[in-house]
Design an enzyme around this catalytic site. Structure first.
Site, mmCIF file in Angstrom:
data_model
loop_
_atom_site.group_PDB
_atom_site.id
_atom_site.type_symbol
_atom_site.label_atom_id
_atom_site.label_comp_id
_atom_site.label_asym_id
_atom_site.label_seq_id
_atom_site.Cartn_x
_atom_site.Cartn_y
_atom_site.Cartn_z
ATOM 1 N N GLY A 48 0.846 -1.183 0.000
ATOM 2 C CA GLY A 48 0.000 0.000 0.000
ATOM 3 C C GLY A 48 0.878 1.228 0.000
ATOM 4 C CG ASP B 63 3.083 8.461 5.752
ATOM 5 O OD1 ASP B 63 3.862 7.846 6.509
ATOM 6 O OD2 ASP B 63 3.310 9.592 5.302
ATOM 7 C CG HIS C 105 8.653 6.151 -0.194
ATOM 8 N ND1 HIS C 105 8.473 7.480 -0.372
ATOM 9 C CD2 HIS C 105 8.627 5.938 1.138
ATOM 10 C CE1 HIS C 105 8.349 8.075 0.809
ATOM 11 N NE2 HIS C 105 8.437 7.149 1.743
ATOM 12 C CG ASP D 237 -8.844 5.667 14.187
ATOM 13 O OD1 ASP D 237 -8.504 5.257 13.058
ATOM 14 O OD2 ASP D 237 -8.026 6.119 15.021
ATOM 15 C CB SER E 57 31.438 -0.535 -31.311
ATOM 16 O OG SER E 57 32.791 -0.512 -31.710
#
Lengths: 302, 638
Positions: free
Chosen positions: B30, B33, B113, B167, B540
């Site tokens: 996820g 934070d 991140h 919450d 090259s």
């Protein structure tokens, strides 16, 4: 009872065997670190299984600081004889000649010289390109982040911010001359897994893990064993006999005992369940500062 | 707890019931934070996996680095690296372990991140289930979609959508449903076998271990209840046998065992097996372990198999049943997750490790890059760090494989840079390209050897490399003239000339330079086959492409000629005025100015144009060819 009836142990065992075989198939000069502790006993047992009926196709390396418990050294030599191991013992001779010890130099410098430096000397001298270690990720926070195949520079340093991605069981085993890989086959085992496996497979361990009457002194609230006459006592310290055992084994002046009556495996595990301190608490060297293990590892500690 | 009670528990722990649910490996992912580390800390704390000394050190760390205003910051439990604690973010995957009476758990806590996406994929690669966290206040973010896509791409079929910080939205059922529906809308395409949404507050523990009274409207299981009971068995044992040979065990002349771990299926003594690569067949004689021979072995078991006869098999081969073989091909299509800060160069040779086999491989075609916010394919010429793309790969030799959706072990691979040894990509095979099995090499009666004999010379490539203006073409031209006078058969491939024709479609990006060299190397190889002395005059700039050219032809058929003229000298000569333009910014990607030149480490011939004339240098090359026997029996004549 064997591990076959224990699905999670069977999975961990198969994973460790796969890792050991992968090393033997892809490296020129592997070596197995042998520290004599219970995790080393499990590692040896797995190595005997992985290559059966051939013997483990690599030597075993013990870095002897000269301050190990006498019982450990006895167990080491008996084990090597019993299984016909190619055991190589290395001591930092320069450190020995200078009389480096845990008392005068302090645990930090002593560990640096007699363990970390000694290990690097042995690995360099043996030109080992892969070294098996018995570290587990549940032991300490920085270990939780370490790869199973952990790359080391030619100077044995570890760069935690730049580790090779490790997907599936596809381990990148390529190194350039001088570089090496530290390999941790039992990364995913917990302390309880180790005990269950020792019980299921009837693996011999050093008797110090079981409670017995031993001569100890109390120092900073911890029991330190007086294993030989070199133990320096402070003026107010008096050796006494206590029923103790060790949850982890290292150099005797730096390894704390716990008071215990546990003389069987179930009793040990029962203690573990009611214990309120983690396994590495008995190792005095981890507590120097938060993040100290990561610093030691970056410098080459196992 | 009473001592007797603890002891009984310990005895039970040492002899667990065989029918326990075993182990569940899951990852948390996820956006940053969203509370991943906090959730794991909470799980460890509430399942009593923390000891007093760890809690003590956690408390002291919390006041030093914590983000929870003096309270215990559970995230610090898993953010183990010093840099992570200082920056308050997770950089690398951390593995954590806990157990309940029902099950053992291994958790991979992965970074949120974007720049650490590769580490998230690492954590996902061997997980059975993913817990995808969403911050209830922010809802579905780009990173949520990205992680859902990677989870699906890596074949994880069980997902928990943990809607965290419920919450902070007042335990609002409406908000929970809104997020759940928004996720289901795009996750429908992902073929998840189970998808469960749970409202949680990781910091306070709501619905983590036990169901919370603060979400009376939620009737589902707590997170832990779900993790304890979810059935993730894949039943790999019932699949077709796949036994990748990992190591051949030969302790003495009487024993030859094939050690390996079953990737799928079941094997027992008497079974017929076939080596996928060469079709050799045998019967399984024994399944050897230190604990005694086994009557059978299933997927996941690490065993040693002996056969009833000797056959050609070694590390990297796959044993299967003769009537259900893996595909064998040297070209397939695969999704790549690019994991290196050095970009993918199509055509560049990498090492590919699949199962226990390592071969040479190059991306022959980059079909598209995936925009993982919209899941749409985008046109692309390269892949950079954290990009995901669909590619065709071409291998130096055929390998046996299954598609990734059928078998994660035989369908996955990594790519390794041949020079830095860095793991640059992870791949999932989607399908084999049948061309490899349908186009067989024509065995020709007239071959390289007979053509070379007819010409009375030994074919060789003289590969001139060096900065623009170093003198490559000048010297190569002189060498060709001299060889022509000696009656030798030659051909000169010049960088500028080839770009007018064969390589007209290529520019000067790194990717195009690699393709440019690949085509020229292949062309030179055809001329070698024709028996010619081939002079290739190309800047090259990359070592790996020159080495690729060397590997295309046989031993002794490639001589690298380094025309070593320092940048300061060529810049002063500047015969075509190109350096002046490059310095002025009028030409981009100019070698030596804003594009690198990797000097040869061990050239076969090294030429210093600052001390010798082109004429003298050309003579040295001809002498070298003569010494090497390339010019045949009469080349010693004037």
């Amino acid at each position: 009872m064997s591990v076959a009836s224990l699905p999670h142990l069977a999975r961990l065992e198969a994973e460790a065997i796969f890792i050991m075989r992968e090393v033997v198939a892809t490296f020129e000069r592997p070596v197995m670190m042998y520290s004599i502790g219970k995790d080393s006993s499990v590692m040896l047992h797995l190595a005997l299984k992985a290559f059966y009926p051939a013997p483990p196709p690599f030597p075993f390396l013990h870095v002897d600081t000269t301050w190990k418990f006498k019982e450990m050294i006895r167990f080491r030599d008996e084990t090597a004889k019993k299984f016909g191991l190619d055991l190589r013992v290395h001591t930092n001779e320069d450190g020995r000649a200078r009389g480096v010890n845990p008392f005068d130099q302090g645990s930090s410098l002593y560990t640096q010289i007699m363990k970390t430096d000694a290990l690097k000397q042995a690995l360099t001298a043996g030109r080992y390109d892969a070294a098996f270690g018995g570290a587990r990720r549940d032991e300490e926070k920085s270990r939780a982040k370490e790869r199973v195949f952990s790359f080391r520079s030619a100077t044995h340093g570890w760069d935690p911010k730049n580790q090779r991605p490790e997907l599936w069981s596809l381990f990148n085993t390529r190194v350039k001359p001088g570089e090496s890989i530290r390999v941790f086959p039992i990364s995913n085992w917990t302390e309880l897994d180790i005990w269950q496996y020792i019980a299921a497979e009837k693996i011999d361990i050093v008797p110090l893990y079981f409670a017995d009457d031993r001569k100890v002194v109390s120092r900073s609230g911890q029991w330190i064993m007086v294993d030989d006459e070199r133990m320096r006592l402070l003026p107010d310290e008096k050796p006494e006999t206590r029923r103790v055992r060790f949850r982890t084994l290292g150099c005797y002046p730096l390894t704390a005992a716990v008071e215990s009556d546990a003389t069987t495996l179930p009793e040990i595990v029962a203690e573990m369940f009611s214990a309120t301190t983690s396994e590495r608490q008995g190792r005095l060297i981890d507590h120097d500062e938060s993040g100290s293990m990561e610093l030691k590892k970056r410098e080459g500690y196992f | 707890m009473a001592r007797a009670e603890t002891l009984a528990l310990a005895e039970a722990a040492l002899r667990p019931e065989p029918e326990t649910k075993g182990q569940l490996r899951f990852l948390t992912c996820g956006s940053v934070d969203d509370g991943k580390s906090t959730l794991i800390g909470r799980l460890l704390y509430d399942t009593k996996r923390l000891f007093d000394d760890q809690i003590e050190s956690l408390k002291s760390d919390s006041s030093r680095y914590g983000t929870t205003g003096g309270e215990i910051d559970f995230a610090l439990l898993v953010d183990g690296l010093v840099a992570e604690r200082e920056q308050g973010i997770t950089i690398d995957v951390a593995y954590r372990y806990f157990a309940t009476e029902q099950r053992r758990f291994i958790v991979a806590d992965t970074p949120g991140h974007e720049q650490y996406t590769r580490n998230m994929a690492t954590g996902a690669s061997d997980a059975d289930l993913a817990v995808l966290l969403v911050d209830a206040r922010h809802g579905i973010l780009t990173q949520t979609r990205r992680h859902a896509y990677i989870v699906s791409l890596l074949g994880i079929r069980h997902v928990v959508l943990a809607i965290n910080k419920i919450d902070l939205v007042g335990f609002d059922e409406g908000r929970f449903n809104e997020i759940r529906e928004a996720f289901a809308e795009f996750a429908d395409a992902f073929d998840f076998r189970s998808l469960v949404a749970i409202p949680i507050a990781a910091r306070d523990g709501d619905n983590v271990i036990a169901r919370s009274e603060r979400t009376p409207w939620y009737s589902g299981p707590s997170l832990l209840e779900h993790l304890e009971t979810v059935d993730v068995t894949e039943d790999a044992a019932s699949g077709d046998l796949r036994f990748p040979v990992q190591w051949v065990n030969r302790p003495d002349a009487n024993f030859r065992g094939y050690a390996g771990t079953l990737a799928a299926g079941t094997v027992k003594p008497g079974d017929d097996i076939v080596v996928a690569r060469n079709g050799a067949v045998a019967k399984v004689a024994r399944i050897v372990t230190q604990d005694g021979d086994l009557p059978s072995a299933e997927a996941g078991a690490a065993v040693t198999i002996t056969l009833d006869r000797e056959l050609d098999a070694s590390r990297g081969d796959i044993f299967s049943s003769p009537d259900a073989r893996p595909e064998v091909t040297d070209q397939f299509s695969a999704h790549l997750i690019w994991m290196s800060s050095n970009e993918l160069l199509p055509g560049r040779p990498y090492l590919l490790k699949s199962g226990t086999r390592t071969v040479g491989a190059a991306v022959s075609e980059l079909k598209h890059r995936v925009d993982i916010a919209s899941f749409k394919p985008l046109a692309a010429k390269t892949l950079t760090l954290n990009d995901i793309g669909l590619c065709n790969l071409s291998l130096s030799e055929p390998i046996a494989f299954d598609v990734y959706d059928v078998n994660r072990t035989t369908g996955s691979f990594i790519l390794i840079d041949r020079f830095t040894n860095e793991t640059v990509a992870a791949g999932m095979i989607r399908f084999g390209l049948r061309r490899a099995s349908n186009i067989h090499w024509q065995a020709l009666d007239v071959n390289k050897g007979s053509r070379a004999r007819a010409l009375g010379q030994k074919p060789v490539i003289l590969w001139f490399t060096g900065l623009s203006g170093a003198g490559k073409s000048t010297i190569a031209n002189l060498v060709e003239k001299k060889l022509h006078l000696l009656g030798r058969h030659t051909y000169l491939l010049d960088g500028d000339n080839v770009r007018h024709g064969l390589n007209r479609d290529l520019g000067f990006t790194d990717a195009d330079r690699v393709e440019n060299i690949r085509r020229v190397a292949e062309t030179a190889k055809l001329f070698i086959d024709a028996g010619l002395v081939v002079l290739v005059s190309f800047i090259s700039p990359f070592r790996s492409e020159r080495d690729m050219a060397r590997e295309l032809v046989g031993e002794g058929e490639f001589l690298e000629v380094f025309v070593e003229t320092p940048l300061s000298v060529v810049e002063e000569r500047d015969p075509k005025g190109l350096y002046r333009k490059a310095r002025a910014g009028e030409i981009k990607n100019f070698t030596g100015i804003d594009s690198p030149y990797e000097a040869p480490l061990n050239p076969d011939i090294r030429l210093d144009t600052t001390t010798e004339s082109p004429e003298a240098l050309a003579d040295r090359i001809v002498a070298k060819l003569r010494e090497g026997g390339y010019l045949g029996w009469d080349a010693g004549l004037p």
